[in-house]
Scaffold this motif. Structure first.
Motif, PDB file in Angstrom:
ATOM      1  N   SER A   1      62.934  41.221 109.351  1.00  0.00           N
ATOM      2  CA  SER A   1      63.552  41.371 108.034  1.00  0.00           C
ATOM      3  C   SER A   1      64.993  41.868 108.148  1.00  0.00           C
ATOM      4  CB  SER A   1      62.729  42.309 107.146  1.00  0.00           C
ATOM      5  OG  SER A   1      62.498  43.550 107.781  1.00  0.00           O
TER       6      SER A   1
ATOM      7  N   ASN B   1      54.415  41.368 108.961  1.00  0.00           N
ATOM      8  CA  ASN B   1      54.774  40.113 108.322  1.00  0.00           C
ATOM      9  C   ASN B   1      54.862  39.050 109.407  1.00  0.00           C
ATOM     10  OD1 ASN B   1      57.736  39.547 109.054  1.00  0.00           O
ATOM     11  ND2 ASN B   1      57.905  41.621 108.234  1.00  0.00           N
TER      12      ASN B   1
ATOM     13  N   VAL C   1      62.494  35.466  99.703  1.00  0.00           N
ATOM     14  CA  VAL C   1      61.424  34.762 100.406  1.00  0.00           C
ATOM     15  C   VAL C   1      60.070  35.396 100.095  1.00  0.00           C
ATOM     16  CG1 VAL C   1      62.894  34.028 102.334  1.00  0.00           C
ATOM     17  CG2 VAL C   1      61.686  36.230 102.467  1.00  0.00           C
TER      18      VAL C   1
ATOM     19  N   ILE D   1      56.414  36.473 101.800  1.00  0.00           N
ATOM     20  CA  ILE D   1      56.030  36.997 103.116  1.00  0.00           C
ATOM     21  C   ILE D   1      54.560  36.720 103.405  1.00  0.00           C
ATOM     22  CG2 ILE D   1      55.991  39.026 104.601  1.00  0.00           C
ATOM     23  CD1 ILE D   1      57.728  40.445 102.478  1.00  0.00           C
TER      24      ILE D   1
ATOM     25  N   TRP E   1      59.408  32.575 107.223  1.00  0.00           N
ATOM     26  CA  TRP E   1      59.538  32.944 105.817  1.00  0.00           C
ATOM     27  C   TRP E   1      59.267  31.729 104.927  1.00  0.00           C
ATOM     28  CZ3 TRP E   1      59.686  37.902 106.114  1.00  0.00           C
ATOM     29  CH2 TRP E   1      60.462  38.570 107.065  1.00  0.00           C
TER      30      TRP E   1
END
Length: 323
Positions: free
Chosen positions: A44, A205, A122, A124, A290
């Protein structure tokens, strides 16, 4: 000549609009800072820097990403709520920091009310992975090991109060197992321990683990999306792997302090939306794990409010108490 109250309100509104338009025309007048609410070096972080470059190119000003981890991202958002509302200080938001943290932490601010959404960037997908020395090679084996050794499997996440943490707790409850949950100050230190064999498994993620999965450095157990990730087509969903009906996803967005002139918010949103329509940008995001969105500010605000209610119910159901 007398001016009635209605005429004063109209004049004030017109003046505000004109002031906002003037601010947007001269914006930005100096470098922009995007406050990143986690430890640097994670997926991220890369996402934030990618959009920083997009904004910098479109606006003609440098964009600096400033990492400020702590309290599941809450410290960064609090910092931005106190920043001047002129569009020169932005923050990476997430479903966790906006809609989970108010139920996990005793905050001095209200994220949904005190920040002005620019866009959801986006969606996740989340993923559960184990280290290569773990005896669990798939979800069913992970559940079996956890049942045989209740509360002993070490299970990392990127921080208390993140949506990954909350989804992790939901997963354990749905699977009927317990584990030793270990919160880290960001995904990067968690992954370091995972690769080093210091933690049995992690919940993260998907974008943060794509490279490790492809390189064979971790063992993927499942993704939490309803369908398989285009970037990880060989990794089963939780439903396919043996946990029927378990689906969860989050989002990352961009926001500014409350009171930032609407024309500036709209200007930033147009840049984000245009980037999402660019095939090269979309491909890069998808390859990283993503799911591109590029919402309007109104859609971002509505989703944060809806998630605030949804996660409040989940936190209450799980019996989690604010820290």
């Amino acid at each position: 000549m007398t001016i009635n109250r209605r005429e004063l309100l109209i004049a004030f509104a017109l003046g505000s609009v004109a002031g906002g338009l003037c601010a947007a025309e001269s914006y930005p007048s100096k470098p922009i800072t995007i406050v990143y609410p986690y430890a640097g070096g994670s997926a991220s972080d890369t996402l934030t820097r990618q959009f920083g470059e997009i904004l910098s190119k479109a606006l003609g000003q440098p964009v600096v990403v400033e990492s400020r981890p702590g309290a599941g991202g809450s410290m960064a958002l609090e910092q931005v709520t106190r920043a001047p509302a002129d569009g020169h200080t932005l923050v990476l938001t997430a479903s966790g920091t906006m809609s989970v943290n108010p139920h996990i932490y005793n905050l001095k601010y209200k994220p949904v009310e005190d920040l002005a959404p620019i866009a959801i960037l986006v969606d996740i997908p989340f993923i559960a992975v184990s280290n290569l020395s773990s005896p669990a090679k798939n979800l069913k084996e992970f559940i079996a090991v956890a049942k045989a050794r209740p509360g002993t499997l070490s299970f990392g996440n990127a921080g208390t109060g993140t949506q990954a943490h909350l989804t992790q707790v939901m997963f354990l409850k749905a699977a009927g197992i317990t584990a030793n949950i270990i919160p880290y100050k960001g995904g990067a230190p968690m992954t370091t321990d995972l690769l080093g064999g210091h933690v049995d498994a992690a919940f993260d993620n998907a974008a943060a683990q794509v490279a490790n999965v492809h390189a064979g450095r971790v063992r993927p157990l499942f993704v939490t999306t309803q369908t398989r990730s285009p970037t990880l087509p060989d990794v089963p969903t939780a439903d396919e792997a043996g946990l029927p009906g378990f689906v969860a996803s989050g989002w990352f967005g961009l926001a500014a302090p409350k009171g930032t002139p609407l024309p500036i918010i709209e200007k930033l949103n147009r840049i984000v939306v245009a980037a999402m329509r660019d095939s090269a940008t979309r491909r890069k995001l998808l390859e990283a794990g993503w799911m591109p969105v590029g919402s309007s500010p109104e859609e971002a605000a509505a989703r944060a409010r809806a998630d605030l209610v949804r996660f409040g119910a989940i936190v209450s159901q799980l019996g989690l108490k604010p820290n």
